[in-house]
Design a protein around this motif. Structure first.
Motif, mmCIF file in Angstrom:
data_model
loop_
_atom_site.group_PDB
_atom_site.id
_atom_site.type_symbol
_atom_site.label_atom_id
_atom_site.label_comp_id
_atom_site.label_asym_id
_atom_site.label_seq_id
_atom_site.Cartn_x
_atom_site.Cartn_y
_atom_site.Cartn_z
ATOM 1 N N SER A 144 55.080 38.689 46.995
ATOM 2 C CA SER A 144 55.196 39.766 46.019
ATOM 3 C C SER A 144 54.137 39.627 44.926
ATOM 4 C CB SER A 144 56.596 39.765 45.397
ATOM 5 O OG SER A 144 56.675 40.687 44.333
ATOM 6 N N GLU A 145 53.942 38.406 44.442
ATOM 7 C CA GLU A 145 52.961 38.190 43.385
ATOM 8 C C GLU A 145 51.540 38.451 43.886
ATOM 9 O OE1 GLU A 145 53.507 34.401 41.534
ATOM 10 O OE2 GLU A 145 55.694 34.590 41.500
ATOM 11 N N ILE A 146 51.265 38.044 45.118
ATOM 12 C CA ILE A 146 49.934 38.263 45.689
ATOM 13 C C ILE A 146 49.655 39.757 45.841
ATOM 14 C CG2 ILE A 146 48.583 38.034 47.814
ATOM 15 C CD1 ILE A 146 49.842 35.248 48.158
ATOM 16 N N LEU A 150 46.828 42.567 44.015
ATOM 17 C CA LEU A 150 45.961 43.482 44.762
ATOM 18 C C LEU A 150 46.211 44.937 44.360
ATOM 19 C CD1 LEU A 150 46.126 41.816 48.294
ATOM 20 C CD2 LEU A 150 44.348 41.589 46.555
ATOM 21 N N ALA A 151 47.486 45.260 44.116
ATOM 22 C CA ALA A 151 47.801 46.633 43.685
ATOM 23 C C ALA A 151 47.222 46.910 42.303
ATOM 24 C CB ALA A 151 49.315 46.839 43.682
ATOM 25 N N GLU A 152 47.289 45.920 41.416
ATOM 26 C CA GLU A 152 46.741 46.083 40.063
ATOM 27 C C GLU A 152 45.228 46.296 40.101
ATOM 28 O OE1 GLU A 152 46.798 46.365 35.939
ATOM 29 O OE2 GLU A 152 48.503 46.290 37.349
ATOM 30 N N LEU A 153 44.563 45.637 41.055
ATOM 31 C CA LEU A 153 43.116 45.773 41.200
ATOM 32 C C LEU A 153 42.734 46.981 42.055
ATOM 33 C CD1 LEU A 153 42.195 42.018 41.822
ATOM 34 C CD2 LEU A 153 41.772 43.356 39.754
ATOM 35 N N GLU A 154 43.759 47.742 42.497
ATOM 36 C CA GLU A 154 43.556 48.921 43.329
ATOM 37 C C GLU A 154 42.842 48.591 44.634
ATOM 38 O OE1 GLU A 154 41.697 51.978 41.036
ATOM 39 O OE2 GLU A 154 43.483 52.326 39.809
ATOM 40 N N ASP A 181 31.903 41.907 45.445
ATOM 41 C CA ASP A 181 32.121 41.441 44.067
ATOM 42 C C ASP A 181 33.563 41.717 43.634
ATOM 43 O OD1 ASP A 181 29.540 40.542 43.830
ATOM 44 O OD2 ASP A 181 28.791 42.436 42.995
ATOM 45 N N HIS A 182 34.070 42.894 44.045
ATOM 46 C CA HIS A 182 35.463 43.232 43.746
ATOM 47 C C HIS A 182 36.394 42.255 44.453
ATOM 48 C CE1 HIS A 182 38.798 46.521 43.551
ATOM 49 N NE2 HIS A 182 38.922 45.615 42.601
ATOM 50 N N ALA A 183 36.053 41.937 45.712
ATOM 51 C CA ALA A 183 36.867 40.984 46.478
ATOM 52 C C ALA A 183 36.823 39.596 45.843
ATOM 53 C CB ALA A 183 36.385 40.933 47.924
ATOM 54 N N ALA A 184 35.660 39.225 45.314
ATOM 55 C CA ALA A 184 35.546 37.922 44.653
ATOM 56 C C ALA A 184 36.417 37.865 43.408
ATOM 57 C CB ALA A 184 34.083 37.650 44.300
ATOM 58 N N ASP A 185 36.504 39.001 42.688
ATOM 59 C CA ASP A 185 37.376 39.070 41.516
ATOM 60 C C ASP A 185 38.835 38.911 41.933
ATOM 61 O OD1 ASP A 185 38.165 39.440 38.865
ATOM 62 O OD2 ASP A 185 38.347 41.606 39.099
ATOM 63 N N ALA A 186 39.198 39.568 43.052
ATOM 64 C CA ALA A 186 40.557 39.430 43.575
ATOM 65 C C ALA A 186 40.829 37.975 43.959
ATOM 66 C CB ALA A 186 40.743 40.351 44.778
ATOM 67 N N GLY A 347 49.538 50.434 47.198
ATOM 68 C CA GLY A 347 50.586 49.643 46.564
ATOM 69 C C GLY A 347 51.866 49.536 47.369
ATOM 70 N N LEU A 348 51.872 50.027 48.626
ATOM 71 C CA LEU A 348 53.102 49.996 49.433
ATOM 72 C C LEU A 348 53.595 48.564 49.644
ATOM 73 C CD1 LEU A 348 55.214 51.414 51.239
ATOM 74 C CD2 LEU A 348 53.598 51.170 53.145
ATOM 75 N N LEU A 349 52.692 47.658 50.000
ATOM 76 C CA LEU A 349 53.093 46.268 50.231
ATOM 77 C C LEU A 349 53.659 45.647 48.960
ATOM 78 C CD1 LEU A 349 53.157 43.890 52.210
ATOM 79 C CD2 LEU A 349 50.859 43.276 51.448
#
Length: 463
Positions: A144-146, A150-154, A181-186, A347-349
């Motif tokens: 859930s936290e993971i 990801l949902a917060e980062l869209e 770069d976005h993935a690296a931030d995630a 954000g479904l997951l």
């Protein structure tokens, strides 16, 4: 600086033998009344057995029996297969796909993919998306936290798969985001989430893998991640109960092999899991015979390491046994299965796993992916202590998520079925026989006689 010279290898040389002697794959629906025989005759190479098994398991076919021989640089294998309902495989397009997909030079072609008439890779397998790979200490609410990060980062989740075993977790999440770069931030934020509840010195890993056509099969990659994470450390020799996995390793002096015997409860994709582990540990399977009796599966492998050595030291034998036990246990489904079928959305997951966490449900295994515009998947859940989930809690979860979205799967068709596929009545009768007579015979003895007969029966499929 000294110049280092390396020999030149023509990139086409590796496939030269295959082009000279292409694999011969034949389908036999006449010999046995209750299964289809898939016979493979090919030049041998490391990993070819795993490739063949993967083609069949990706189609959700059940391998009830197999005889394997790869001595002398040549590979011969006979698979006894059925569909999920124990029936012969008679779909002509499916049979054509099997025949063509088992030829490595054509495996990725659109022609081969189209001939099956449907998507053949599991819905949670993806080679076209950025992959986030996570391993570490398992705990309730981690998924859930993971997914919330990801949902917060869209980040749009295209598919996800997670396994838990021995208190460890391996998770692969595919995101539809070409911006590395976005993935690296995630990745950085996910590291904070995973590390937050890890004691000092406890190992964990979060990495990003760019899209790649030659990316490892997701389920194989999950095995690799859990193996690298050391989830096998706490696996013993097994065999305390009849349904426990039991591994013995002996030495065949007259033929120069190590003989690995695995006895475990039968289940789907069992052969894939054990062959995958032996392959990734760089062992070569020269001969093998697998079958089942009742609900118990028996696998016997004649192996050497890639350097030609057998398993001579006690520590190596113990490590291989532990890894094989872990491989058979990782996919075992603990908890209640909840199926998801709904329209895909951002954000479904995160939404689904948040509801699980808020009601004290822990995810032991998850698989979800996109099929068209729909999200399809399954979650296996227990309560926070690992016990069966309370039916009232599950009902509240279903109401909050949506009863038409989340379904409790109690269908008998989803009961564990693996190397063999029989009716429950037949299983019960065979289980009684297994208990009455201890099945301790060598499948290898049958293998040598069978292979001589089978090797003369390989013929092309009739069009």
């Amino acid at each position: 600086m000294d110049t280092v010279y390396k020999p030149y290898f023509d990139p086409d040389f590796e496939s030269l033998i295959e082009r000279i002697h292409p694999p011969s794959v034949s389908i036999d629906n006449d010999t046995w009344p209750d299964c289809t025989l898939v016979k493979v005759d090919s030049a041998n190479k490391h990993g070819i057995l795993l490739e063949m098994v993967q083609v069949l398991t990706d189609l959700d076919l059940v391998i009830s029996k197999s005889y394997i021989c790869s001595d002398g640089g040549w590979f011969m294998d006979v698979f006894h297969v059925t569909d999920q309902f124990g029936r012969k495989v008679t779909d002509e397009s499916l049979l054509l796909y099997i025949q063509q997909a088992m030829c490595a030079s054509r495996r990725a072609s659109q022609e081969v993919k189209a001939c099956a008439g449907r998507e053949v890779r599991p819905i949670h397998v993806s080679a076209d998306h950025t992959a986030l790979e996570i391993t570490g200490l398992d705990r309730p609410g981690l998924m859930s936290e993971i997914s919330a990060v990801l949902a917060e980062l869209e980040c749009h989740v295209a598919a996800a798969a997670a396994w838990t075993h021995n208190g460890r977790v391996a998770c692969i999440i595919y995101v539809d985001d070409p911006d590395l770069d976005h993935a690296a931030d995630a990745r950085a934020q996910l590291e904070n989430v995973v590390e937050a509840h890890h004691p000092d010195g406890e190992r964990f890993s979060v990495r990003v893998a760019a899209p790649a056509a030659d990316r490892a099969h997701t389920e194989r990659r999950l095995h690799q991640l859990m193996w690298a994470d050391g989830d096998y450390d706490r696996c013993g020799g097994g065999g305390g109960r009849r349904d426990e996995t039991h591994v013995t390793i002996d030495h065949c002096k007259e033929r120069g092999y190590s003989v690995v015997n695995v006895r475990s409860r039968d289940r789907p994709k069992l052969l894939f899991d054990t062959v995958c582990t032996l392959t990734d540990m760089e062992y070569v399977v020269f001969h093998a015979a697998v079958s089942s009796r009742g609900s118990i599966a028996f696998q016997e492998y004649y192996i050497r390491h890639m350097d030609g050595c057998t398993l001579d030291s006690a520590s190596e034998r113990r490590r291989v046994a532990q890894c094989l036990i872990a491989a058979t246990e990782r996919r075992v489904s603990h908890g209640l299965r909840l199926d998801v079928l709904t329209r895909n959305q951002l954000g479904l997951l995160s939404d689904i796993t948040r509801v699980f966490r808020e009601h004290g449900l822990s995810i032991t295994r998850a698989e979800i992916g996109i099929r068209g515009e729909r999200a399809v998947g399954s979650f296996y859940v227990t309560d926070a202590s690992g016990q069966d989930a309370n039916p009232e809690t599950v009902d509240m979860v279903r109401q909050e998520i949506g009863g038409t979205v989340l379904m409790v799967n109690n269908s008998p068709s989803h009961s564990p079925q693996g190397l063999s596929q029989r009716t429950s009545r037949k299983n019960s009768e065979d289980d009684n026989k297994v208990q009455e007579e201890e099945p301790r015979f060598s499948l290898g003895a049958k293998l040598w006689s069978h292979l001589e007969r089978l090797s003369g029966n390989f013929r092309p499929i009739r069009s």
